[in-house]
Design an enzyme around this catalytic site. Structure first.
Site, PDB file in Angstrom:
ATOM      1  N   GLN A   1       0.773  -1.245   0.000  1.00 51.83           N
ATOM      2  CA  GLN A   1       0.000   0.000   0.000  1.00 51.83           C
ATOM      3  C   GLN A   1       0.805   1.297   0.000  1.00 51.83           C
ATOM      4  O   GLN A   1       0.477   2.241  -0.722  1.00 51.83           O
ATOM      5  CB  GLN A   1      -0.952   0.022   1.208  1.00 51.83           C
TER       6      GLN A   1
ATOM      7  N   GLU B   1       1.211  -1.250   8.258  1.00 56.42           N
ATOM      8  CA  GLU B   1       0.425  -0.096   8.717  1.00 56.42           C
ATOM      9  C   GLU B   1       0.336   0.085  10.243  1.00 56.42           C
ATOM     10  O   GLU B   1       0.743   1.096  10.796  1.00 56.42           O
ATOM     11  CB  GLU B   1      -0.994  -0.229   8.129  1.00 56.42           C
TER      12      GLU B   1
ATOM     13  N   ASP C   1       0.562   3.770   5.968  1.00 57.24           N
ATOM     14  CA  ASP C   1       0.840   3.402   4.579  1.00 57.24           C
ATOM     15  C   ASP C   1       0.567   4.559   3.617  1.00 57.24           C
ATOM     16  O   ASP C   1       1.469   5.116   3.011  1.00 57.24           O
ATOM     17  CB  ASP C   1      -0.032   2.210   4.171  1.00 57.24           C
TER      18      ASP C   1
ATOM     19  N   GLY D   1      -7.543  20.839  18.642  1.00 57.50           N
ATOM     20  CA  GLY D   1      -7.151  22.249  18.589  1.00 57.50           C
ATOM     21  C   GLY D   1      -7.682  23.043  19.773  1.00 57.50           C
ATOM     22  O   GLY D   1      -8.070  22.474  20.787  1.00 57.50           O
ATOM     23  N   GLY D   2      -7.737  24.344  19.625  1.00 55.08           N
ATOM     24  CA  GLY D   2      -8.123  25.223  20.727  1.00 55.08           C
ATOM     25  C   GLY D   2      -9.623  25.453  20.848  1.00 55.08           C
ATOM     26  O   GLY D   2     -10.065  26.186  21.725  1.00 55.08           O
TER      27      GLY D   2
HETATM   28  N1  CAO Z   1      12.108 -10.261  -9.047  1.00 56.89           N
HETATM   29  C1  CAO Z   1      12.772 -11.018  -8.156  1.00 56.89           C
HETATM   30  N2  CAO Z   1      12.723 -10.836  -6.830  1.00 56.89           N
HETATM   31  C2  CAO Z   1      11.937  -9.826  -6.375  1.00 56.89           C
HETATM   32  C3  CAO Z   1      11.211  -8.994  -7.252  1.00 56.89           C
HETATM   33  C4  CAO Z   1      11.327  -9.236  -8.642  1.00 56.89           C
HETATM   34  N3  CAO Z   1      10.663  -8.505  -9.552  1.00 56.89           N
HETATM   35  N4  CAO Z   1      10.522  -8.095  -6.514  1.00 56.89           N
HETATM   36  C5  CAO Z   1      10.808  -8.350  -5.222  1.00 56.89           C
HETATM   37  N5  CAO Z   1      11.661  -9.397  -5.144  1.00 56.89           N
HETATM   38  C6  CAO Z   1      12.229 -10.016  -3.923  1.00 56.89           C
HETATM   39  C7  CAO Z   1      12.980  -9.028  -3.086  1.00 56.89           C
HETATM   40  O1  CAO Z   1      14.237  -8.769  -3.629  1.00 56.89           O
HETATM   41  C8  CAO Z   1      13.034  -9.780  -1.755  1.00 56.89           C
HETATM   42  O2  CAO Z   1      14.051 -10.752  -1.807  1.00 56.89           O
HETATM   43  P1  CAO Z   1      15.107 -11.015  -0.591  1.00 56.89           P
HETATM   44  O3  CAO Z   1      14.270 -11.200   0.644  1.00 56.89           O
HETATM   45  O4  CAO Z   1      15.795 -12.258  -1.034  1.00 56.89           O
HETATM   46  O5  CAO Z   1      15.983  -9.833  -0.504  1.00 56.89           O
HETATM   47  C9  CAO Z   1      11.698 -10.537  -1.755  1.00 56.89           C
HETATM   48  O6  CAO Z   1      11.185 -10.445  -3.089  1.00 56.89           O
HETATM   49  C10 CAO Z   1      10.643 -10.084  -0.793  1.00 56.89           C
HETATM   50  O7  CAO Z   1      10.614  -8.675  -0.636  1.00 56.89           O
HETATM   51  P2  CAO Z   1      10.118  -8.057   0.736  1.00 56.89           P
HETATM   52  O8  CAO Z   1      10.923  -8.587   1.866  1.00 56.89           O
HETATM   53  O9  CAO Z   1      10.067  -6.569   0.592  1.00 56.89           O
HETATM   54  O10 CAO Z   1       8.606  -8.589   0.826  1.00 56.89           O
HETATM   55  P3  CAO Z   1       7.802  -9.228   2.059  1.00 56.89           P
HETATM   56  O11 CAO Z   1       6.498  -9.614   1.510  1.00 56.89           O
HETATM   57  O12 CAO Z   1       8.559 -10.273   2.787  1.00 56.89           O
HETATM   58  O13 CAO Z   1       7.611  -7.985   3.082  1.00 56.89           O
HETATM   59  C11 CAO Z   1       6.884  -5.773   3.705  1.00 56.89           C
HETATM   60  C12 CAO Z   1       6.621  -7.025   2.842  1.00 56.89           C
HETATM   61  C13 CAO Z   1       5.850  -4.736   3.330  1.00 56.89           C
HETATM   62  C14 CAO Z   1       6.735  -6.116   5.184  1.00 56.89           C
HETATM   63  C15 CAO Z   1       8.318  -5.251   3.439  1.00 56.89           C
HETATM   64  O14 CAO Z   1       8.474  -5.087   2.058  1.00 56.89           O
HETATM   65  C16 CAO Z   1       8.638  -3.953   4.143  1.00 56.89           C
HETATM   66  O15 CAO Z   1       8.873  -3.906   5.349  1.00 56.89           O
HETATM   67  N6  CAO Z   1       8.670  -2.824   3.384  1.00 56.89           N
HETATM   68  C17 CAO Z   1       9.044  -1.539   3.888  1.00 56.89           C
HETATM   69  C18 CAO Z   1       7.952  -0.939   4.715  1.00 56.89           C
HETATM   70  C19 CAO Z   1       6.658  -0.818   3.973  1.00 56.89           C
HETATM   71  O16 CAO Z   1       6.551  -0.256   2.918  1.00 56.89           O
HETATM   72  N7  CAO Z   1       5.597  -1.310   4.617  1.00 56.89           N
HETATM   73  C20 CAO Z   1       4.249  -1.037   4.185  1.00 56.89           C
HETATM   74  C21 CAO Z   1       3.709  -2.045   3.327  1.00 56.89           C
HETATM   75  S1  CAO Z   1       2.030  -1.647   3.061  1.00 56.89           S
HETATM   76  O17 CAO Z   1       1.281  -2.184   4.441  1.00 56.89           O
END
Ligand code: CAO
Length: 415
Positions: free
Chosen positions: A17, A139, A168, A247-248
């Site tokens: 998001q 979030e 988000d 606010g106030g």
């Molecule tokens: N091709 C190949 N690999 C890909 C890719 C692509 N096109 N796109 C993503 N990947 C890989 C990434 O490189 C990552 O690999 P590694 O773990 O080996 O480095 C993997 O996919 C997973 O990415 P991720 O860790 O970001 O995804 P997740 O689902 O495990 O976590 C989230 C999701 C949101 C918790 C995490 O991305 C995060 O903390 N983001 C920052 C904060 C944020 O934006 N949070 C809000 C999200 S909205 O609620």
């Protein structure tokens, strides 16, 4: 008519998001947003909270309008070559991967700068540098760590998260501002830069008034506009203030006619000082206009509960819309508690493009929230979200890839 960000190319590496909110806004302002998704999988939200089997969820469609989608395995060496071409040709890379994911993929900020010194690299992370910088964040974690949860809810209940996605979508908005500001600075310097919006920081920015109150509390020991005053003790941290105004001008949510069966038959009522006389006349308490216990804002502070319960006796005799009509005549600031159903059906929001009906090839018609920022020379036209990989061939062809090369990438499952 052109759009404000016509000609700006965004390499959109965002998912879920926060990041998608940011790039959707940039797309609405006219940027060409190329969303890069994992081949065969795509953004996880395509499949989350589905209301129709096998069809992109509303979660996905409502955050990814006006974008193009390409599939690309960016961990595959051939995929990395494509990514390098994209970095060369784009102005901004936006990502919200977990901390370190882009580095692990081989695309550190230093490497990106080598490939394209004009590139702006914009990231959402849960936390800035510090003890939690390596944490994955969603979030509600940000709402809790940014001060929103501890200050939301009622005094006698637990911390509460809000339905507004301030962690988000709130952070996505902050990041979008950082990106256009960096583009503006690049006009002068010719150089790109790194832009970071941490979710904790964005939530705290939106909770700024509560840090204000923390310092007022430390100095004075009480806050007279909080519902704890005058009967309860204050602790050493800002307490939850229920529905008190931040606010106030004191305010509260009051019952309206029908509250017994309609959970949204309520109105927000603000006792703004300049209209105190009008309020007293409307509710039939004209003596309060001159009574020294009620005549001034300061005198009223210890009596806010009495005042609001008297006003509520009046609001309970009117529907929220009848009350609005009467109060607006006297410029008394107030607002109806609107349900999502009422908002979805509100003609004025449809007329301004804030609520938009969109047609989608596999889902059919659905409602979405359009661009809340209206610009007279850059109108927003909301276009449906892309299917997974819908624009892979088109984008690769624009990068200079021939048909045979594209077929090779497909056969190797790189796209
Ligand atoms: N091709 C190949 N690999 C890909 C890719 C692509 N096109 N796109 C993503 N990947 C890989 C990434 O490189 C990552 O690999 P590694 O773990 O080996 O480095 C993997 O996919 C997973 O990415 P991720 O860790 O970001 O995804 P997740 O689902 O495990 O976590 C989230 C999701 C949101 C918790 C995490 O991305 C995060 O903390 N983001 C920052 C904060 C944020 O934006 N949070 C809000 C999200 S909205 O609620």
């Amino acid at each position: 008519m052109g759009k404000a960000l016509d000609g700006v190319k965004i390499l959109d590496f965002t998912h879920v998001q926060s990041g998608p909110t940011c790039t959707q806004l940039l797309a609405w302002f006219g940027a060409d947003v190329i969303k890069v998704e994992k081949a065969g999988e795509g953004d996880a939200t395509r499949g989350q909270l589905r209301d129709i089997d096998g069809v992109d969820s509303l979660y996905f469609t409502m955050l990814n309008h006006n974008k193009r989608s390409i599939t690309l395995d960016t961990k595959n060496p051939k995929g990395k070559e494509v990514l390098i071409e994209l970095i060369k040709q784009c102005d901004v890379l936006v990502e919200n991967f977990a901390p370190g994911a882009l580095d692990r993929m081989g695309f550190s900020w230093e490497r990106i700068q080598q490939i394209n010194p004009r590139m702006i690299m914009a990231s959402v992370k849960g936390f800035g540098p510090g003890p939690y910088e390596d944490c994955k964040v969603y979030e509600n974690v940000a709402q809790c760590a940014g001060g929103a949860a501890s200050t939301t809810g009622f005094d006698d209940g637990p911390p509460l998260v809000t339905g507004a996605q301030i962690g988000d979508s709130g952070t996505g908005l902050h990041l979008a501002l950082g990106i256009v500001t960096a583009l503006f600075q690049r006009e002068k310097t010719g150089r790109g830069q790194k832009v970071l919006a941490a979710m904790q920081d964005a939530v705290l920015n939106l909770c700024r008034v509560k840090l204000r109150d923390q310092q007022r509390l430390a100095r004075r020991g009480v806050m007279e506009e909080y519902p704890q005053y005058p009967d309860k003790e204050f602790g050493d941290a800002v307490p939850r203030a229920g529905n008190a105004s931040g606010g106030g001008q004191p305010g509260w949510i009051l019952k309206c006619k029908g509250w017994q069966h309609d959970p949204n038959a309520y109105i927000y009522f603000i006792t703004q000082a300049p209209v105190w006389g009008a309020i007293c006349k409307v509710i039939g308490e004209e003596s309060w206009i001159t009574d020294p216990s009620y005549a001034t804002p300061k005198a009223r502070l210890p009596h806010l509960k009495t005042i609001f319960s008297r006003i509520e006796e009046w609001t309970k005799t009117k529907t929220k819309f009848e009350a609005m009509e009467i109060l607006n005549k006297y410029d008394i600031p107030c607002g109806p508690i609107l349900s999502m159903k009422e908002i979805a059906e509100e003609p004025a929001l449809r007329a301004t493009g804030t609520v938009v009906e969109v047609d989608h090839p596999t889902r059919g018609k659905y409602l979405t929230v359009g661009n809340p920022i209206k610009m007279s020379d850059s109108e927003t036209e909301v276009k449906r979200s892309p299917l997974l990989g819908e624009h892979t061939e088109e984008v690769l062809a624009q990068l200079g890839y021939g048909k045979d090369q594209i077929e090779e990438l497909r056969a190797a499952k790189v796209i």
